[in-house]
Scaffold this motif. Structure first.
Motif, PDB file in Angstrom:
ATOM      1  N   MET A 164       0.843  -1.192   0.000  1.00 21.69           N
ATOM      2  CA  MET A 164       0.000   0.000   0.000  1.00 21.69           C
ATOM      3  C   MET A 164       0.878   1.242   0.000  1.00 21.69           C
ATOM      4  O   MET A 164       2.041   1.185   0.396  1.00 21.69           O
ATOM      5  N   PRO A 165       0.391   2.388  -0.413  1.00 18.70           N
ATOM      6  CA  PRO A 165       1.204   3.598  -0.422  1.00 18.70           C
ATOM      7  C   PRO A 165       1.668   3.966   0.978  1.00 18.70           C
ATOM      8  O   PRO A 165       1.020   3.650   1.971  1.00 18.70           O
ATOM      9  N   ASP A 166       2.809   4.602   1.049  1.00 17.16           N
ATOM     10  CA  ASP A 166       3.347   5.071   2.319  1.00 17.16           C
ATOM     11  C   ASP A 166       2.365   6.061   2.936  1.00 17.16           C
ATOM     12  O   ASP A 166       2.130   7.140   2.394  1.00 17.16           O
ATOM     13  N   PRO A 167       1.779   5.748   4.119  1.00 17.89           N
ATOM     14  CA  PRO A 167       0.779   6.635   4.699  1.00 17.89           C
ATOM     15  C   PRO A 167       1.345   7.984   5.085  1.00 17.89           C
ATOM     16  O   PRO A 167       0.616   8.973   5.134  1.00 17.89           O
ATOM     17  N   SER A 168       2.649   8.039   5.345  1.00 21.92           N
ATOM     18  CA  SER A 168       3.223   9.320   5.732  1.00 21.92           C
ATOM     19  C   SER A 168       3.215  10.317   4.577  1.00 21.92           C
ATOM     20  O   SER A 168       3.400  11.508   4.779  1.00 21.92           O
TER      21      SER A 168
ATOM     22  N   GLN B 154       5.989  -3.011  13.753  1.00 18.48           N
ATOM     23  CA  GLN B 154       4.596  -3.334  14.021  1.00 18.48           C
ATOM     24  C   GLN B 154       3.983  -2.253  14.901  1.00 18.48           C
ATOM     25  O   GLN B 154       4.555  -1.875  15.919  1.00 18.48           O
ATOM     26  N   THR B 155       2.837  -1.747  14.480  1.00 16.24           N
ATOM     27  CA  THR B 155       2.109  -0.817  15.337  1.00 16.24           C
ATOM     28  C   THR B 155       1.311  -1.618  16.364  1.00 16.24           C
ATOM     29  O   THR B 155       1.102  -2.823  16.218  1.00 16.24           O
ATOM     30  N   VAL B 156       0.886  -0.933  17.414  1.00 18.03           N
ATOM     31  CA  VAL B 156       0.075  -1.547  18.464  1.00 18.03           C
ATOM     32  C   VAL B 156      -1.255  -0.816  18.511  1.00 18.03           C
ATOM     33  O   VAL B 156      -1.288   0.422  18.528  1.00 18.03           O
TER      34      VAL B 156
ATOM     35  N   ASP C  29       3.928  -0.435  10.082  1.00 17.98           N
ATOM     36  CA  ASP C  29       2.849  -1.087   9.333  1.00 17.98           C
ATOM     37  C   ASP C  29       1.500  -0.511   9.756  1.00 17.98           C
ATOM     38  O   ASP C  29       0.766  -1.120  10.533  1.00 17.98           O
ATOM     39  N   TRP C  30       1.199   0.675   9.253  1.00 14.82           N
ATOM     40  CA  TRP C  30      -0.087   1.284   9.525  1.00 14.82           C
ATOM     41  C   TRP C  30      -1.159   0.588   8.696  1.00 14.82           C
ATOM     42  O   TRP C  30      -0.920   0.217   7.550  1.00 14.82           O
ATOM     43  N   GLY C  31      -2.323   0.458   9.248  1.00 14.06           N
ATOM     44  CA  GLY C  31      -3.462   0.072   8.435  1.00 14.06           C
ATOM     45  C   GLY C  31      -3.976   1.304   7.708  1.00 14.06           C
ATOM     46  O   GLY C  31      -3.299   2.332   7.623  1.00 14.06           O
TER      47      GLY C  31
END
Length: 272
Positions: A1-5, A81-83, A122-124
């Motif tokens: 997926m595209p970089d969310p930032s 990994q995000t929480v 790894d953002w959703g």
């Protein structure tokens, strides 16, 4: 997926000095946005005092022997990994270190770690990304304020005190130099007055906690004030125990203020 930032609107929660409750505002703003049905991430970019996880009820006691500042794309463990906690996705240096370990790294290395938290996590799917910045205008802030290609709102947190306003004026002057929207360019800048009064735990009345800055030295002639958040002993005690007020709902005056901030930020910073 595209970089969310590169695509997700960023809400950078900043302050001119420490001790004004910036992290508390960042945490509860992220929760208030989530309560509006918005998918929200929270980056704890205050590397030298990463308190977001503890305020959200998360702690890491195991000490780390090393921290990876840069990983080659595709390499094992290249992605962090995000929480997820209370519906908010979290990335923090506090997940990489033991809670009693300090992070003694210079400015350029600090920028690398913030970039890693922002871009290698790894953002959703997200609607907004809240970033809790360190106080002041040093290397980490300069990196975040220089992010391009995405909508951004800088939310300046102050207490009523003149010293907090003086230091915040320095921060606003730096944003002026860069050119902010409503100031001169593409970054929206607004403010939140924290600890605007004290809510009595017995009678519920709000009384002044600090003397207010004179108009000539206040930031409110420079940027709009989105809301004033009163101080509450009960809310502060709960936050120390990992229970933010937007989760407990224990102080209606604070809940209403954070809901107002979230609504106004969402209006000022529309999703793409």
């Amino acid at each position: 997926m595209p970089d969310p930032s590169e695509h997700v609107p960023v809400i950078a929660v900043a302050s001119g000095k420490g001790g004004v409750g910036k992290t508390t505002v960042a945490v509860n703003l992220a929760l208030a946005l989530t309560a509006r049905g918005l998918r929200t991430g929270l980056v704890d970019a205050d590397l030298y005092g990463p308190d977001v996880p503890r305020m959200m009820g998360l702690r890491r006691r195991a000490e780390a022997s090393s921290v990876t500042l840069f990983a080659r794309p595709g390499a094992p463990d290249a992605r962090l990994q995000t929480v997820s906690q209370h519906g908010v996705q979290l990335a923090s240096a506090a997940f990489l270190l033991g809670e009693n370990q300090g992070l003694a790294i210079a400015g350029g290395m600090a920028q690398l770690l913030v970039r890693r938290l922002l871009s290698d996590s790894d953002w959703g799917s997200l609607d907004y990304l809240v970033m809790d910045l360190p106080p002041g205008t040093a290397d980490i802030q300069q990196y975040v304020f220089a992010l391009t290609g995405r909508p951004m709102c800088v939310l300046v947190v102050v207490t009523p005190q003149v010293i907090a306003h003086q230091d915040a004026r320095r921060l606003i002057a730096d944003l002026n130099r860069r050119g902010g929207r409503g100031i001169a360019g593409g970054v929206d800048v607004a403010g939140v007055e924290n600890m605007s009064g004290q809510v009595c735990p017995d009678c519920g009345q709000t009384t002044p906690l600090f003397p207010s800055a004179p108009d000539a030295e206040s930031i409110w002639g420079l940027i709009p004030r989105l809301a004033s958040v009163p101080f509450s002993y009960h809310a502060a005690r709960d936050a120390d125990q990992g229970r933010p007020v937007m989760v407990t709902g224990a102080v209606p005056e604070q809940v209403a203020a954070y809901q107002l901030i979230a609504a106004q930020v969402a209006e000022r910073l529309p999703r793409p």
